[in-house]
Design a protein around this motif. Structure first.
Motif, PDB file in Angstrom:
ATOM      1  N   VAL A  37       0.857  -1.187   0.000  1.00 29.95           N
ATOM      2  CA  VAL A  37       0.000   0.000   0.000  1.00 29.95           C
ATOM      3  C   VAL A  37       0.889   1.233   0.000  1.00 29.95           C
ATOM      4  N   TRP A  38       0.688   2.090  -0.983  1.00 27.20           N
ATOM      5  CA  TRP A  38       1.415   3.356  -1.056  1.00 27.20           C
ATOM      6  C   TRP A  38       0.428   4.505  -0.890  1.00 27.20           C
ATOM      7  N   VAL A  39       0.831   5.518  -0.146  1.00 25.67           N
ATOM      8  CA  VAL A  39       0.012   6.701   0.068  1.00 25.67           C
ATOM      9  C   VAL A  39       0.762   7.918  -0.451  1.00 25.67           C
ATOM     10  N   VAL A  40       0.080   8.729  -1.262  1.00 25.75           N
ATOM     11  CA  VAL A  40       0.662   9.982  -1.742  1.00 25.75           C
ATOM     12  C   VAL A  40       0.015  11.130  -0.974  1.00 25.75           C
ATOM     13  N   ILE A  41       0.782  11.781  -0.126  1.00 28.02           N
ATOM     14  CA  ILE A  41       0.304  12.931   0.633  1.00 28.02           C
ATOM     15  C   ILE A  41       0.408  14.160  -0.270  1.00 28.02           C
ATOM     16  N   ASP A  42      -0.739  14.676  -0.673  1.00 30.40           N
ATOM     17  CA  ASP A  42      -0.789  15.743  -1.676  1.00 30.40           C
ATOM     18  C   ASP A  42      -0.737  17.127  -1.023  1.00 30.40           C
ATOM     19  N   GLY A  43       0.402  17.411  -0.413  1.00 33.81           N
ATOM     20  CA  GLY A  43       0.583  18.721   0.200  1.00 33.81           C
ATOM     21  C   GLY A  43      -0.284  18.961   1.414  1.00 33.81           C
ATOM     22  N   SER A  44      -0.633  17.923   2.150  1.00 35.11           N
ATOM     23  CA  SER A  44      -1.484  18.075   3.335  1.00 35.11           C
ATOM     24  C   SER A  44      -0.820  18.963   4.380  1.00 35.11           C
ATOM     25  N   THR A  45      -1.653  19.736   5.060  1.00 37.15           N
ATOM     26  CA  THR A  45      -1.153  20.625   6.113  1.00 37.15           C
ATOM     27  C   THR A  45      -1.671  20.216   7.489  1.00 37.15           C
ATOM     28  N   ASP A  46      -2.278  19.020   7.568  1.00 36.89           N
ATOM     29  CA  ASP A  46      -2.876  18.578   8.835  1.00 36.89           C
ATOM     30  C   ASP A  46      -1.967  17.654   9.634  1.00 36.89           C
ATOM     31  N   GLY A  47      -0.721  17.486   9.178  1.00 39.59           N
ATOM     32  CA  GLY A  47       0.233  16.671   9.917  1.00 39.59           C
ATOM     33  C   GLY A  47       0.121  15.178   9.668  1.00 39.59           C
ATOM     34  N   THR A  48      -0.820  14.747   8.846  1.00 39.36           N
ATOM     35  CA  THR A  48      -1.009  13.311   8.625  1.00 39.36           C
ATOM     36  C   THR A  48       0.165  12.686   7.875  1.00 39.36           C
ATOM     37  N   GLY A  49       0.810  13.455   7.016  1.00 34.71           N
ATOM     38  CA  GLY A  49       1.936  12.913   6.265  1.00 34.71           C
ATOM     39  C   GLY A  49       3.077  12.482   7.169  1.00 34.71           C
ATOM     40  N   GLN A  50       3.427  13.332   8.094  1.00 33.99           N
ATOM     41  CA  GLN A  50       4.516  13.027   9.013  1.00 33.99           C
ATOM     42  C   GLN A  50       4.172  11.837   9.906  1.00 33.99           C
ATOM     43  N   ARG A  51       2.953  11.821  10.405  1.00 38.67           N
ATOM     44  CA  ARG A  51       2.537  10.726  11.290  1.00 38.67           C
ATOM     45  C   ARG A  51       2.496   9.397  10.547  1.00 38.67           C
ATOM     46  N   LEU A  52       1.996   9.428   9.304  1.00 36.56           N
ATOM     47  CA  LEU A  52       1.923   8.192   8.535  1.00 36.56           C
ATOM     48  C   LEU A  52       3.321   7.713   8.156  1.00 36.56           C
ATOM     49  N   ALA A  53       4.219   8.641   7.886  1.00 45.22           N
ATOM     50  CA  ALA A  53       5.602   8.264   7.562  1.00 45.22           C
ATOM     51  C   ALA A  53       6.251   7.547   8.753  1.00 45.22           C
ATOM     52  N   GLN A  54       5.924   7.959   9.961  1.00 44.46           N
ATOM     53  CA  GLN A  54       6.451   7.290  11.148  1.00 44.46           C
ATOM     54  C   GLN A  54       5.938   5.861  11.240  1.00 44.46           C
ATOM     55  N   LEU A  55       4.677   5.658  10.886  1.00 44.07           N
ATOM     56  CA  LEU A  55       4.119   4.303  10.876  1.00 44.07           C
ATOM     57  C   LEU A  55       4.778   3.456   9.794  1.00 44.07           C
ATOM     58  N   ALA A  56       5.035   4.060   8.658  1.00 49.29           N
ATOM     59  CA  ALA A  56       5.636   3.333   7.544  1.00 49.29           C
ATOM     60  C   ALA A  56       7.059   2.874   7.863  1.00 49.29           C
ATOM     61  N   ALA A  57       7.717   3.577   8.742  1.00 45.48           N
ATOM     62  CA  ALA A  57       9.085   3.200   9.107  1.00 45.48           C
ATOM     63  C   ALA A  57       9.132   1.818   9.747  1.00 45.48           C
ATOM     64  N   ASN A  58       8.001   1.381  10.302  1.00 42.98           N
ATOM     65  CA  ASN A  58       7.939   0.060  10.938  1.00 42.98           C
ATOM     66  C   ASN A  58       7.031  -0.912  10.186  1.00 42.98           C
ATOM     67  N   ASP A  59       6.716  -0.574   8.943  1.00 45.53           N
ATOM     68  CA  ASP A  59       5.832  -1.412   8.138  1.00 45.53           C
ATOM     69  C   ASP A  59       6.382  -1.472   6.721  1.00 45.53           C
ATOM     70  N   ALA A  60       6.990  -2.598   6.365  1.00 50.40           N
ATOM     71  CA  ALA A  60       7.628  -2.730   5.059  1.00 50.40           C
ATOM     72  C   ALA A  60       6.634  -2.672   3.911  1.00 50.40           C
ATOM     73  N   GLY A  61       5.369  -2.969   4.182  1.00 55.65           N
ATOM     74  CA  GLY A  61       4.367  -2.945   3.119  1.00 55.65           C
ATOM     75  C   GLY A  61       3.751  -1.590   2.866  1.00 55.65           C
ATOM     76  N   LEU A  62       4.062  -0.625   3.702  1.00 60.63           N
ATOM     77  CA  LEU A  62       3.490   0.717   3.584  1.00 60.63           C
ATOM     78  C   LEU A  62       4.565   1.714   3.181  1.00 60.63           C
ATOM     79  N   LYS A  63       4.265   2.494   2.147  1.00 57.87           N
ATOM     80  CA  LYS A  63       5.193   3.532   1.686  1.00 57.87           C
ATOM     81  C   LYS A  63       4.451   4.848   1.594  1.00 57.87           C
ATOM     82  N   VAL A  64       5.086   5.916   2.045  1.00 55.42           N
ATOM     83  CA  VAL A  64       4.470   7.234   2.032  1.00 55.42           C
ATOM     84  C   VAL A  64       5.293   8.157   1.139  1.00 55.42           C
TER      85      VAL A  64
END
Length: 260
Positions: A37-64
């Protein structure tokens, strides 16, 4: 997490712009159904990109993937498609980040794509009582135009973004013209892919419109986006008239996208 063999060729691609907490449940549900599963953060300003990137660091199947500023759904999908193509993927299932699309149907859509990789697998929305009547009626108009523009190639719904695309074909279509970068992406993608010879395969899929209390987020604007769709169909109709003789020949000879 599932370890699907087809996840080496097929991935889930989720564009997201300021979706808030709903993004995390959407991603979690998608990861429960598919290994990549890949997620493209389209310039979000709500902080979700950073938080999701932290989750992806421990999940090989998730890329942000993160874009520095908001560019629109189509632009975000194209960015993700190019990265996926570079990584060797051939197909991408796109789904919205706002919880409207049924993650539990990801395996069925992927299986349909694997069985017929030359096609695009399109969700045919099944609405419940949560669907705004104005939007349901409005999409009928757009779908009627789409059916004409594709010479009735079999596109059941042109606006529902839960679908599997062949990556190479879609990138080729999008790089040849400057449109399809915002709300016009979903509809123009299926029309131009059909013109290219990509057959639509339709599968029923429920759609749910979440309330604000349920964490629902919508960036749809009736005036702005309907003007965008009207302008899009005007452009497509001009091209359709020019393509009509060849489309008629293809339909008569049952050439793609008119094959069984």
């Amino acid at each position: 997490m599932p370890q699907d063999a087809d996840s080496r060729t097929h991935l889930v691609l989720i564009p997201s712009y300021n979706t808030g907490e709903r993004l995390f449940s959407t991603v979690s549900e998608a990861r429960a159904q598919w290994a990549t599963v890949w997620v493209v953060i389209d310039g979000s300003t709500d902080g979700t990109g950073q938080r999701l990137a932290q989750l992806a660091a421990n999940d090989a199947g998730l890329k942000v993937l993160q874009l520095p500023e908001n560019q629109g759904k189509g632009a975000a999908v194209l960015f993700g498609l190019r990265k996926a193509q570079e990584a060797g993927f051939t197909h991408a299932l796109t789904m919205d980040s706002d919880g409207q699309h049924p993650a539990n149907l990801i395996p069925a859509f992927m299986q349909a794509s694997v069985a017929r990789p030359e096609t695009m697998v399109l969700g045919r929305p099944v609405f419940d009582a949560s669907a705004p009547l104005l939007r349901v009626r409005g999409r009928r108009v757009s779908n009627s135009w789409t059916q004409l523009e594709t010479l009735f190639a079999g596109v059941s719904d042109s606006l529902y973004g839960f679908r599997v695309y062949p990556i190479d074909a879609l990138i080729s279509v999008m790089t040849r013209q400057p449109w399809m970068r915002r709300f016009d992406f979903d509809t123009e993608a299926v029309v131009r892919l059909a013109w290219r010879g990509v057959k639509p395969v339709n599968i029923d899929a429920p759609v749910k419109y979440l309330t604000a209390a349920e964490g629902g987020v919508s960036h749809f604007r009736y005036g702005r986006d309907n003007v965008l769709l009207t302008w899009m169909h005007m452009r497509l109709m001009v091209e359709f008239v020019l393509r009509l003789p060849w489309l008629l020949v293809k339909r008569l000879l049952r050439m793609p996208p008119f094959q069984k």
